[in-house]
Design a protein around this motif. Structure first.
Motif, PDB file in Angstrom:
ATOM      1  N   LEU A 300       0.812  -1.214   0.000  1.00 43.47           N
ATOM      2  CA  LEU A 300       0.000   0.000   0.000  1.00 43.47           C
ATOM      3  C   LEU A 300       0.849   1.270   0.000  1.00 43.47           C
ATOM      4  CD1 LEU A 300      -2.770  -1.081   2.549  1.00 43.47           C
ATOM      5  CD2 LEU A 300      -3.023  -0.835   0.070  1.00 43.47           C
ATOM      6  N   LEU A 301       1.887   1.296   0.827  1.00 48.93           N
ATOM      7  CA  LEU A 301       2.679   2.518   0.989  1.00 48.93           C
ATOM      8  C   LEU A 301       3.728   2.722  -0.100  1.00 48.93           C
ATOM      9  CD1 LEU A 301       3.211   2.654   4.871  1.00 48.93           C
ATOM     10  CD2 LEU A 301       1.416   3.720   3.481  1.00 48.93           C
ATOM     11  N   SER A 302       4.045   1.666  -0.836  1.00 47.66           N
ATOM     12  CA  SER A 302       5.085   1.801  -1.868  1.00 47.66           C
ATOM     13  C   SER A 302       4.515   2.187  -3.224  1.00 47.66           C
ATOM     14  CB  SER A 302       5.876   0.497  -2.006  1.00 47.66           C
ATOM     15  OG  SER A 302       5.046  -0.557  -2.475  1.00 47.66           O
ATOM     16  N   PHE A 303       3.197   2.255  -3.333  1.00 43.30           N
ATOM     17  CA  PHE A 303       2.586   2.629  -4.610  1.00 43.30           C
ATOM     18  C   PHE A 303       3.066   4.025  -5.016  1.00 43.30           C
ATOM     19  CE2 PHE A 303      -1.089   4.228  -7.181  1.00 43.30           C
ATOM     20  CZ  PHE A 303      -0.936   3.328  -8.237  1.00 43.30           C
ATOM     21  N   LYS A 304       3.533   4.153  -6.228  1.00 43.94           N
ATOM     22  CA  LYS A 304       4.096   5.383  -6.792  1.00 43.94           C
ATOM     23  C   LYS A 304       5.492   5.710  -6.257  1.00 43.94           C
ATOM     24  CE  LYS A 304      -0.142   7.729  -8.192  1.00 43.94           C
ATOM     25  NZ  LYS A 304      -0.941   8.977  -8.157  1.00 43.94           N
ATOM     26  N   ARG A 305       5.994   4.927  -5.300  1.00 47.43           N
ATOM     27  CA  ARG A 305       7.364   5.134  -4.821  1.00 47.43           C
ATOM     28  C   ARG A 305       8.345   4.252  -5.584  1.00 47.43           C
ATOM     29  NH1 ARG A 305       7.374   5.622   1.807  1.00 47.43           N
ATOM     30  NH2 ARG A 305       5.606   7.048   2.024  1.00 47.43           N
ATOM     31  N   ILE A 306       7.833   3.199  -6.212  1.00 45.18           N
ATOM     32  CA  ILE A 306       8.686   2.303  -6.998  1.00 45.18           C
ATOM     33  C   ILE A 306       8.096   2.184  -8.399  1.00 45.18           C
ATOM     34  CG2 ILE A 306       9.471   1.011  -4.980  1.00 45.18           C
ATOM     35  CD1 ILE A 306       7.469  -1.183  -5.681  1.00 45.18           C
ATOM     36  N   ARG A 307       8.830   1.584  -9.304  1.00 40.32           N
ATOM     37  CA  ARG A 307       8.369   1.410 -10.683  1.00 40.32           C
ATOM     38  C   ARG A 307       7.062   0.620 -10.697  1.00 40.32           C
ATOM     39  NH1 ARG A 307      12.472   2.576 -14.290  1.00 40.32           N
ATOM     40  NH2 ARG A 307      11.413   1.475 -15.995  1.00 40.32           N
ATOM     41  N   ILE A 308       6.179   0.949 -11.617  1.00 37.42           N
ATOM     42  CA  ILE A 308       4.886   0.286 -11.687  1.00 37.42           C
ATOM     43  C   ILE A 308       5.043  -1.213 -11.951  1.00 37.42           C
ATOM     44  CG2 ILE A 308       4.589   0.824 -14.141  1.00 37.42           C
ATOM     45  CD1 ILE A 308       1.831   0.507 -11.429  1.00 37.42           C
ATOM     46  N   SER A 309       6.043  -1.590 -12.759  1.00 37.13           N
ATOM     47  CA  SER A 309       6.261  -3.022 -13.031  1.00 37.13           C
ATOM     48  C   SER A 309       6.682  -3.746 -11.756  1.00 37.13           C
ATOM     49  CB  SER A 309       7.322  -3.206 -14.122  1.00 37.13           C
ATOM     50  OG  SER A 309       8.555  -2.620 -13.747  1.00 37.13           O
ATOM     51  N   TYR A 310       7.497  -3.088 -10.911  1.00 39.89           N
ATOM     52  CA  TYR A 310       7.913  -3.674  -9.638  1.00 39.89           C
ATOM     53  C   TYR A 310       6.705  -3.857  -8.724  1.00 39.89           C
ATOM     54  CZ  TYR A 310      12.886  -2.736 -10.682  1.00 39.89           C
ATOM     55  OH  TYR A 310      14.140  -2.716 -11.228  1.00 39.89           O
ATOM     56  N   TRP A 311       5.867  -2.823  -8.691  1.00 44.14           N
ATOM     57  CA  TRP A 311       4.708  -2.851  -7.800  1.00 44.14           C
ATOM     58  C   TRP A 311       3.743  -3.950  -8.214  1.00 44.14           C
ATOM     59  CZ3 TRP A 311      -0.622  -2.080  -7.645  1.00 44.14           C
ATOM     60  CH2 TRP A 311      -1.146  -1.805  -6.374  1.00 44.14           C
ATOM     61  N   ILE A 312       3.574  -4.142  -9.522  1.00 42.34           N
ATOM     62  CA  ILE A 312       2.687  -5.192 -10.040  1.00 42.34           C
ATOM     63  C   ILE A 312       3.193  -6.572  -9.621  1.00 42.34           C
ATOM     64  CG2 ILE A 312       1.887  -6.342 -12.150  1.00 42.34           C
ATOM     65  CD1 ILE A 312       0.363  -3.810 -11.567  1.00 42.34           C
TER      66      ILE A 312
END
Length: 386
Positions: A300-312
């Motif tokens: 939840l907290l890392s959304f937009k803090r890391i690359r979108i591909s990483y978050w996925i």
């Protein structure tokens, strides 16, 4: 650049031995009284090899020695195949498998730092890598399990993907898919990164011949498809690896229900421990609750803090195990979540972004190291950990 490579190699060695010290100390402590009459080589065998062969390890040994049966289809073929080839029918498969795991662990530390270094300073790279090395279930990297091999292929896939090498990255993704069923999903970050790169170059989405390079991603599911073809021919069911999960006590549940039921059930163990319970199952439930909470908070907290591909990758790595909880016999809604979490490559970057403040980072490192020692202590006593 040469100087930096030398530094990364040095840090890789230091990180590897730090992990080894933390997992071997509790191992030796647990077995200290049971090895009095052992020879030196027998002690080495017990501490380095026998102690790191547990539970699912036996399934891989069965596949290596006897081939696949229906229930064993849950375990993908690349790791046991590699062990069998390198044992040359002479060396004990257990020894070969654990050597493979350790060699892959060394390599994944190095290439993980290379991957992280694409976005962070050297100092930050070391700090992020420390989270990986101290992760509480990182002893699986030294075990007769697929974690080291799978994560190495995943790291190499992401590294070459980030370098824009669209031909090489899918090859490593393909090997990851032959190691574990979730490897095939690396197709998703491949497509995302390829399209983002395309849009960056053209400032917008433009259909042209270069876009057809995305078809390199079709290599990623290749070994998975071959394995499914084998299962179809041998057992008449290409999805056998999925259907046999019920034999391991797993059933299907939508992720949000798993979370709701899991928290309600595991919180009972929290209350019992607060009232003085020392039953191991309660301790296990609390530990799994810690892992799922950490994963959810970080997601939840890392959304937009890391690359979108990483978050996925973090997202689908969380969703998949939550769809298959164990609740038929023994209720274990977050079964093995602490082990599945270990191999989520971008998780450590996300953890750093969420806990990068000095006090929070120090607390996380201290907690990880302490839990690592505790879990190896439990593992060495044949207690189910992950």
């Amino acid at each position: 650049m040469e100087n930096e490579t030398k530094k990364l190699i040095q840090i890789t060695v230091l990180m590897f031995f730090l992990n080894k010290i933390l997992i071997l100390l509790p191992t030796i402590y647990v077995h200290r009284n049971s090895m009095d009459n052992y020879t030196f080589l027998s002690k080495v065998n017990q501490i380095l090899f026998q102690n790191f062969s547990r539970w699912d390890s036996n399934w891989y040994l069965t596949i290596i020695n006897e081939g696949y049966n229906w229930k064993a289809t849950a375990f993908f073929p690349l790791y046991p195949m590699l062990v069998r080839i390198l044992s040359f029918n002479v060396i004990e498969p257990l020894i070969v498998g654990i050597v493979i795991s350790n060699v892959c662990f060394v390599l994944l530390i190095y290439f993980f730092m290379k991957l992280v270094r694409l976005d962070y300073s050297l100092k930050e790279t070391y700090k992020i890598t420390l989270l990986l090395v101290l992760f509480p279930t990182s002893y699986y990297f030294s075990s007769f399990y697929t974690e080291s091999l799978f994560m190495l292929f995943s790291v190499l896939f992401l590294y070459y993907l980030r370098k824009g090498n669209w031909q090489v990255a899918p090859i490593f993704g393909m090997f990851a898919g032959g190691t574990r069923n979730t490897g095939v999903l690396l197709t998703i970050p491949f497509v995302i990164e390829y399209l983002l790169n395309h849009i960056k170059q053209h400032k917008r989405f433009v259909w042209n011949k270069r876009l057809l390079g995305i078809l390199w991603g079709t290599f990623i599911p290749l070994i998975t498809i071959l394995y499914m073809s084998y299962l179809w021919g041998r057992f008449g069911d290409p999805f056998a690896f999925s259907r046999v999960q019920e034999l391991f006590g797993r059933g299907f549940m939508v992720p949000w229900k798993t979370i709701a039921h899991g928290y309600a059930f595991n919180m009972l163990s929290v209350k019992k421990i607060l009232l003085g319970s020392r039953v191991y199952f309660d301790i296990y439930n609390v530990i799994e609750l810690i892992f799922i909470s950490l994963l959810l908070i970080t997601l939840l907290l890392s959304f937009k803090r890391i690359r979108i591909s990483y978050w996925i990758i973090i997202l689908y790595s969380l969703i998949i195990p939550l769809t298959a909880p164990a609740y038929e016999n023994v209720k274990d809604y977050f079964v093995s979540i602490s082990r599945y979490t270990l191999v989520i490559v971008p998780l450590y970057i996300a953890l750093y972004e969420v806990f990068r403040r000095k006090a929070l980072y120090f607390f996380l490192v201290l907690s990880f190291g302490s839990l690592l020692v505790l879990l190896v202590y439990f593992w060495s006593q044949h207690l189910w950990v992950a």
